[in-house]
Design an enzyme around this catalytic site. Structure first.
Site, short mmCIF file in Angstrom:
data_model
loop_
_atom_site.label_atom_id
_atom_site.label_comp_id
_atom_site.label_asym_id
_atom_site.label_seq_id
_atom_site.Cartn_x
_atom_site.Cartn_y
_atom_site.Cartn_z
N ASP A 212 -23.49 -35.62 -8.20
CA ASP A 212 -24.81 -35.14 -7.82
C ASP A 212 -25.36 -35.98 -6.68
OD1 ASP A 212 -27.41 -34.13 -7.73
OD2 ASP A 212 -27.52 -33.89 -9.89
N ASP A 213 -25.54 -35.35 -5.52
CA ASP A 213 -26.10 -36.01 -4.33
C ASP A 213 -25.19 -37.06 -3.71
OD1 ASP A 213 -28.29 -34.46 -4.93
OD2 ASP A 213 -29.72 -36.09 -5.14
N CYS B 204 -29.36 -28.50 -6.02
CA CYS B 204 -28.66 -28.58 -7.31
C CYS B 204 -28.31 -27.27 -7.99
CB CYS B 204 -29.47 -29.43 -8.27
SG CYS B 204 -29.94 -31.05 -7.65
N ARG C 273 -24.56 -25.25 -8.08
CA ARG C 273 -23.78 -25.13 -9.31
C ARG C 273 -23.56 -23.68 -9.69
NH1 ARG C 273 -24.19 -30.53 -11.57
NH2 ARG C 273 -25.15 -31.68 -9.85
N LYS D 90 -24.39 -32.95 -16.35
CA LYS D 90 -25.55 -32.16 -15.94
C LYS D 90 -25.19 -30.68 -15.81
CE LYS D 90 -28.46 -31.49 -11.86
NZ LYS D 90 -28.95 -32.05 -10.60
N HIS E 212 -27.89 -27.53 -15.36
CA HIS E 212 -28.84 -27.08 -14.33
C HIS E 212 -28.72 -25.61 -13.95
CE1 HIS E 212 -31.60 -29.19 -11.18
NE2 HIS E 212 -32.24 -28.34 -11.99
N SER F 267 -31.84 -32.01 -13.78
CA SER F 267 -31.66 -33.29 -13.10
C SER F 267 -32.25 -34.46 -13.89
CB SER F 267 -32.32 -33.26 -11.71
OG SER F 267 -31.68 -32.31 -10.88
N HIS G 270 -27.62 -39.07 -8.02
CA HIS G 270 -29.00 -38.57 -7.96
C HIS G 270 -29.93 -39.64 -8.53
CE1 HIS G 270 -32.47 -36.02 -8.86
NE2 HIS G 270 -31.89 -34.98 -8.30
N ASP H 44 -22.26 -31.88 -5.29
CA ASP H 44 -23.03 -30.63 -5.28
C ASP H 44 -23.80 -30.42 -3.99
OD1 ASP H 44 -25.02 -32.56 -5.71
OD2 ASP H 44 -26.13 -31.31 -7.13
N ASN H 45 -24.06 -31.48 -3.24
CA ASN H 45 -24.74 -31.38 -1.93
C ASN H 45 -24.76 -32.76 -1.31
OD1 ASN H 45 -27.40 -30.79 -4.09
ND2 ASN H 45 -27.31 -32.73 -2.99
N LYS I 136 -29.44 -33.69 2.02
CA LYS I 136 -29.78 -32.72 0.97
C LYS I 136 -31.01 -31.90 1.35
CE LYS I 136 -31.34 -32.66 -3.87
NZ LYS I 136 -31.41 -33.43 -5.12
#
Length: 473
Positions: A37-38, A77, A81, A130, A132, A155, A220, A272-273, A293
């Site tokens: 994540d991130d 996010c 996904r 996670k 989401h 998140s 994240h 994810d980004n 992001k």
């Protein structure tokens, strides 16, 4: 040494490219999909990270294939996904943004996900970390193809200690299956606990084909790390977190080797980004790409991607072809000999590339959507056209530090521009006036995209979008 083969490469003393044949086994391949994540493009040492190392990701790269032009489905996010698990541009399946505790939508039960396709082939499936894609029970993993779920529904900053919206969010729930088993769990144990559950699942299902989706909640913000990695990096808490995530990847690969499963398991590591740059020293690096992001510039959506399947992926290869998270579903479905979803998807099959056949380019274009349904940019080959729009920018704004965000304008004017990503991956030089033929080609691609998926920037509805799942009133 890394291998380089025309477009996708193979250098390594001229290291051998793997055969396109599957390993000699009657079993369908296991799949381990690890989604950070991130984590930005520059947050792995093979892409130039400093102050910490990622030896296990680097080892995977040396034994597998690195995709250098891999794009998250969208730069945020939930949407990202949704695209990953359905093989669709997120706006096709009704997703945008990041869902929180107030959301009344989620993934539609009519959409077929990766685990649902694999269940038809006898796979055991699990999701850890996670989710989401909706926190109501009808949207949780067990209702969408997963046998097990242990993790958080959204998140990790969506809790009462959010640095800006303090006490707006309720306590962060930790789920086991469909049940909340704890509130505001100790986040310093997230990476350790989700890794352990992943390893336990692999060990339990070593005699059966399995699919495990490990979605680490970090890096994240807020950042947490176990005592094992606290203070280990030269980049403070962020570096410690990345080192622990890298350790997690090493533990999983080691388990596969110990169980003699490596030759029948595809391991995929992605993000994810891009990095949430407003958090300064608690944020990652785009590796020199523009923005991060929440933007459709390269730093927002081009992310690390490493894949390894012992004896199948070419060792130490680099693939510079265009690829995306929406391509994971059709790739896995092909390898698992599963039918594709009944409804239209946008992903393409990358299995030839994974198996060392670089004779064709499965993906030639990509659409960069953001916000509700803004077509902000399109790419074809090495060329990217950014359309005029208002959006986020981190440039010329001082970032925050130590868990506090800086100011990030969300309505800055982004001017139209044409960029040659081969020469200008940082998207600094608008060459629109010099290449009218490329401009026309990309404009035509956008026209076709708007007919299908629509575009709020041009008030285009489109005919191909579907609705998300909704909570009945």
């Amino acid at each position: 040494m890394r291998a380089v083969i025309t477009g996708c490469v193979a250098i390594a003393g001229l290291a051998s490219c793997a055969t396109t044949e599957k390993p000699k086994t009657d079993r369908l391949p296991n799949i381990v999909l690890i989604n950070m994540d991130d984590m930005g493009y520059g947050d792995v040492s093979l892409n130039g990270a400093t102050g910490f190392t990622t030896p296990n990701i680097d080892k995977m790269a040396g034994e597998g294939i690195v995709f250098t032009h891999f794009y998250s489905p969208q730069a945020v996010c939930s949407a990202s996904r949704a695209g990953l698990l359905t093989g669709c541009y997120p706006n096709r399946v009704g997703f945008h943004g990041a869902l929180d505790h107030s959301a009344t939508i989620g993934i539609n039960p009519d959409e077929q996900t990766i685990p649902e396709l694999l269940k038809e082939k006898g796979y055991a499936t699990a999701a850890f970390g996670k989710w989401h894609l909706g926190h109501r029970e009808k949207f949780l993993p067990l209702q969408h193809g997963f046998d097990e779920f242990f993790g958080i529904p959204y998140s990790n900053d969506m809790w009462p200690n959010h640095p800006v919206n303090k006490n707006y969010y309720p306590p962060l729930p930790l789920f086991e299956g469909n049940e909340v088993i704890q509130e505001n769990p100790d986040q310093s144990q997230f990476t350790q606990n989700f890794t352990k559950r992943t390893i336990d699942f692999i060990q339990k299902n070593k005699e059966n084909p399995f699919f495990v989706y490990l979605a680490h909640p970090m890096p994240h913000v807020p950042l947490f790390v176990s005592d094992m990695f606290k203070g280990k990096s030269e980049q403070g808490l962020f570096g410690d977190v990345i080192m622990e995530i890298d350790w997690s990847i090493g533990q999983i690969n080691q388990t596969l080797e110990q169980l003699n499963l490596a030759e029948n398991t595809l391991v995929i590591v992605i993000s994810d980004n891009g990095p949430w740059m407003t958090y300064g020293n608690h944020a990652g690096s785009s590796g020199g790409l523009r923005e991060g992001k929440g933007t459709t510039f390269e730093g927002g959506q081009r992310v690390p991607c490493v894949m390894k399947w012992k004896g199948v992926t070419p060792e130490g290869a680099v693939c510079n072809y265009l690829t995306s998270g929406i391509d994971i579903l059709p790739t896995i479905a092909t390898l698992a000999e599963s039918p594709m979803p009944e409804k239209k998807i946008d992903g393409v099959n990358l299995s030839q590339l994974i198996q060392g056949d670089f004779s064709t380019k499965p993906r030639t274009s990509f659409l960069y959507y953001y916000r509700r349904n803004n077509l902000e940019a399109v790419r074809k080959g090495d060329w990217k056209l950014v359309f005029e729009h208002h959006g986020r920018t981190y440039e010329n704004n001082i970032p925050g530090r130590d868990g506090q965000p800086g100011k990030t304008p969300e309505n800055a004017l982004i001017e139209k521009g044409l960029y040659d990503l081969r020469r200008d991956p940082g998207e600094r030089y608008n060459v629109m006036e010099f290449y009218p033929e490329k401009l026309a080609e990309l404009e035509a691609l956008a026209v076709e995209a708007r007919k299908d998926l629509g575009d709020d920037l041009t008030n285009s509805e489109g005919t191909g979008r579907r609705q998300p799942g909704r909570v009945e009133e």
